[in-house]
Design a protein around this motif. Structure first.
Motif, PDB file in Angstrom:
ATOM      1  N   ASP A  49       0.969  -0.645   0.070  1.00 38.52           N
ATOM      2  CA  ASP A  49       0.000  -0.258   0.677  1.00 38.52           C
ATOM      3  C   ASP A  49       0.755   1.230  -0.064  1.00 38.52           C
ATOM      4  OD1 ASP A  49      -2.067   1.711   0.471  1.00 38.52           O
ATOM      5  OD2 ASP A  49      -2.163   1.485   2.446  1.00 38.52           O
ATOM      6  N   THR A  50       0.584   1.849  -0.956  1.00 39.21           N
ATOM      7  CA  THR A  50       1.532   3.803  -1.148  1.00 39.21           C
ATOM      8  C   THR A  50       1.120   4.448  -0.351  1.00 39.21           C
ATOM      9  OG1 THR A  50       1.051   4.009  -3.382  1.00 39.21           O
ATOM     10  CG2 THR A  50       2.363   2.267  -3.431  1.00 39.21           C
ATOM     11  N   GLY A  51      -0.303   4.281   0.101  1.00 41.36           N
ATOM     12  CA  GLY A  51      -1.351   5.699   1.047  1.00 41.36           C
ATOM     13  C   GLY A  51      -1.387   5.151   3.006  1.00 41.36           C
ATOM     14  N   GLU A  52      -2.264   5.986   3.673  1.00 42.66           N
ATOM     15  CA  GLU A  52      -1.898   6.255   4.971  1.00 42.66           C
ATOM     16  C   GLU A  52      -2.469   5.075   4.631  1.00 42.66           C
ATOM     17  OE1 GLU A  52       0.137   7.830   6.783  1.00 42.66           O
ATOM     18  OE2 GLU A  52       2.120   7.500   5.743  1.00 42.66           O
ATOM     19  N   GLY A  53      -2.304   5.048   5.976  1.00 45.83           N
ATOM     20  CA  GLY A  53      -3.439   4.521   6.884  1.00 45.83           C
ATOM     21  C   GLY A  53      -3.608   5.425   7.990  1.00 45.83           C
ATOM     22  N   PRO A  54      -4.159   4.808   9.012  1.00 47.13           N
ATOM     23  CA  PRO A  54      -5.204   3.892   9.367  1.00 47.13           C
ATOM     24  C   PRO A  54      -5.655   3.071   8.646  1.00 47.13           C
ATOM     25  CG  PRO A  54      -5.987   5.806  11.136  1.00 47.13           C
ATOM     26  CD  PRO A  54      -4.840   5.756   9.587  1.00 47.13           C
ATOM     27  N   TYR A  55      -6.558   1.516   8.759  1.00 49.39           N
ATOM     28  CA  TYR A  55      -6.954   0.949   8.330  1.00 49.39           C
ATOM     29  C   TYR A  55      -8.681   0.996   8.828  1.00 49.39           C
ATOM     30  CZ  TYR A  55      -2.849   1.000   5.291  1.00 49.39           C
ATOM     31  OH  TYR A  55      -1.790   1.782   5.211  1.00 49.39           O
ATOM     32  N   ARG A  56      -9.681   0.767   8.450  1.00 48.51           N
ATOM     33  CA  ARG A  56     -10.677  -0.315   7.960  1.00 48.51           C
ATOM     34  C   ARG A  56     -11.124  -1.820   7.991  1.00 48.51           C
ATOM     35  NH1 ARG A  56     -14.383   3.871  10.102  1.00 48.51           N
ATOM     36  NH2 ARG A  56     -14.068   5.883  10.069  1.00 48.51           N
ATOM     37  N   LEU A  57     -11.334  -2.364   8.358  1.00 45.14           N
ATOM     38  CA  LEU A  57     -11.644  -3.904   7.652  1.00 45.14           C
ATOM     39  C   LEU A  57     -12.717  -4.191   8.014  1.00 45.14           C
ATOM     40  CD1 LEU A  57     -10.104  -6.403   7.150  1.00 45.14           C
ATOM     41  CD2 LEU A  57     -10.357  -6.544   9.901  1.00 45.14           C
ATOM     42  N   LYS A  58     -13.788  -4.760   6.736  1.00 43.74           N
ATOM     43  CA  LYS A  58     -14.585  -5.554   6.853  1.00 43.74           C
ATOM     44  C   LYS A  58     -14.869  -6.424   6.677  1.00 43.74           C
ATOM     45  CE  LYS A  58     -19.341  -4.712   4.925  1.00 43.74           C
ATOM     46  NZ  LYS A  58     -20.374  -4.049   4.461  1.00 43.74           N
ATOM     47  N   LEU A  59     -15.311  -7.309   7.286  1.00 44.04           N
ATOM     48  CA  LEU A  59     -14.883  -9.222   7.213  1.00 44.04           C
ATOM     49  C   LEU A  59     -16.126  -9.597   7.066  1.00 44.04           C
ATOM     50  CD1 LEU A  59     -13.207  -9.686  10.806  1.00 44.04           C
ATOM     51  CD2 LEU A  59     -12.878  -9.931   8.008  1.00 44.04           C
ATOM     52  N   SER A  60     -16.812  -9.789   5.336  1.00 41.31           N
ATOM     53  CA  SER A  60     -17.355 -11.196   5.224  1.00 41.31           C
ATOM     54  C   SER A  60     -17.438 -12.795   5.173  1.00 41.31           C
ATOM     55  CB  SER A  60     -18.682 -10.483   3.989  1.00 41.31           C
ATOM     56  OG  SER A  60     -17.715 -10.270   3.855  1.00 41.31           O
ATOM     57  N   LEU A  61     -17.933 -13.306   4.523  1.00 41.98           N
ATOM     58  CA  LEU A  61     -18.219 -14.684   5.003  1.00 41.98           C
ATOM     59  C   LEU A  61     -18.749 -15.165   2.894  1.00 41.98           C
ATOM     60  CD1 LEU A  61     -19.129 -16.639   7.869  1.00 41.98           C
ATOM     61  CD2 LEU A  61     -16.453 -16.395   6.575  1.00 41.98           C
ATOM     62  N   VAL A  62     -18.002 -16.173   2.159  1.00 40.08           N
ATOM     63  CA  VAL A  62     -18.439 -15.872   0.726  1.00 40.08           C
ATOM     64  C   VAL A  62     -17.981 -17.410   0.204  1.00 40.08           C
ATOM     65  CG1 VAL A  62     -18.453 -15.868  -1.929  1.00 40.08           C
ATOM     66  CG2 VAL A  62     -18.295 -14.137  -0.637  1.00 40.08           C
ATOM     67  N   GLU A  63     -18.897 -18.389   0.950  1.00 37.19           N
ATOM     68  CA  GLU A  63     -18.914 -20.223   0.931  1.00 37.19           C
ATOM     69  C   GLU A  63     -17.827 -20.127   2.176  1.00 37.19           C
ATOM     70  OE1 GLU A  63     -17.923 -21.022  -3.003  1.00 37.19           O
ATOM     71  OE2 GLU A  63     -19.641 -19.998  -3.943  1.00 37.19           O
ATOM     72  N   ALA A  64     -17.345 -21.251   1.966  1.00 34.83           N
ATOM     73  CA  ALA A  64     -15.934 -21.385   3.204  1.00 34.83           C
ATOM     74  C   ALA A  64     -15.052 -20.332   2.887  1.00 34.83           C
ATOM     75  CB  ALA A  64     -15.794 -22.597   2.614  1.00 34.83           C
ATOM     76  N   ARG A  65     -15.005 -18.817   2.946  1.00 32.60           N
ATOM     77  CA  ARG A  65     -13.904 -18.100   2.331  1.00 32.60           C
ATOM     78  C   ARG A  65     -14.427 -17.129   3.281  1.00 32.60           C
ATOM     79  NH1 ARG A  65     -14.513 -20.663  -1.773  1.00 32.60           N
ATOM     80  NH2 ARG A  65     -12.614 -21.136  -3.158  1.00 32.60           N
ATOM     81  N   LEU A  66     -13.712 -16.559   3.892  1.00 31.10           N
ATOM     82  CA  LEU A  66     -13.082 -14.957   4.817  1.00 31.10           C
ATOM     83  C   LEU A  66     -12.935 -14.084   3.645  1.00 31.10           C
ATOM     84  CD1 LEU A  66     -14.125 -13.925   7.651  1.00 31.10           C
ATOM     85  CD2 LEU A  66     -11.362 -14.502   8.591  1.00 31.10           C
TER      86      LEU A  66
END
Length: 161
Positions: A49-66
């Motif tokens: 990542d060439t930009g700056e944080g801080p970051y937000r994380l959104k978690l979701s489930l698709v089939e057997a994947r996070l």
């Protein structure tokens, strides 16, 4: 090349998408605690990542994947990573079994027996954390403590109550 500011290489928000589903009040409380602990102390930065944080994380489930959808503080999308949960199935299952043994032991076992079970529980948690860190290597830079807190959240996501 200059290193990013460690105050910006971190998560400030973790959101669980509706695909995660909701559970009992006890499970929802455990999820909230896991998210709080993760936000409270973490080191997190998408690789490249060439930009700056801080970051937000959104978690979701698709089939057997996070799905890890990472954005900046202002909501600008940074990157999305999809992680198979298959490598975690055995570890999470074993972790839940040993947690049940631990909580049962607290009621009636000797202190040395409780300590032995707890050591096994911590060892499995470390194994899951290391697996998560390895699976995200080359995608997300994080320290082991952050991997531990993220693995706790992965476990809680599986817990239906």
């Amino acid at each position: 090349m200059t290193r990013p500011d460690p105050l910006n290489a971190r998560l400030i928000d973790v959101e669980l998408d509706d695909t995660i589903g909701r559970s009992t009040p006890d499970v929802e409380h455990e999820r909230a605690v896991a998210i709080f602990d993760l936000i409270e102390e973490n080191s997190f930065r998408p690789v490249g990542d060439t930009g700056e944080g801080p970051y937000r994380l959104k978690l979701s489930l698709v089939e057997a994947r996070l799905v890890f959808a990472i954005s900046r503080e202002n909501g600008e999308a940074v990157v999305t990573h999809i992680l198979s949960l298959t490598p975690f199935r055995r570890i999470v299952k074993d972790y839940y079994m040993i947690c049940e043994s631990y909580y049962d032991a607290i009621r009636s076992a000797t202190p040395s027996h409780i300590e032995a079970i707890d050591m096994g529980r911590r060892g499995l948690h470390d194994e899951g954390s290391q697996t998560l860190k390895e699976r995200l290597a080359g995608k997300i830079e994080m320290d082991f403590g952050t991997a531990r807190r993220l693995f706790t959240l992965v476990c809680v996501l599986h817990w239906r109550g």
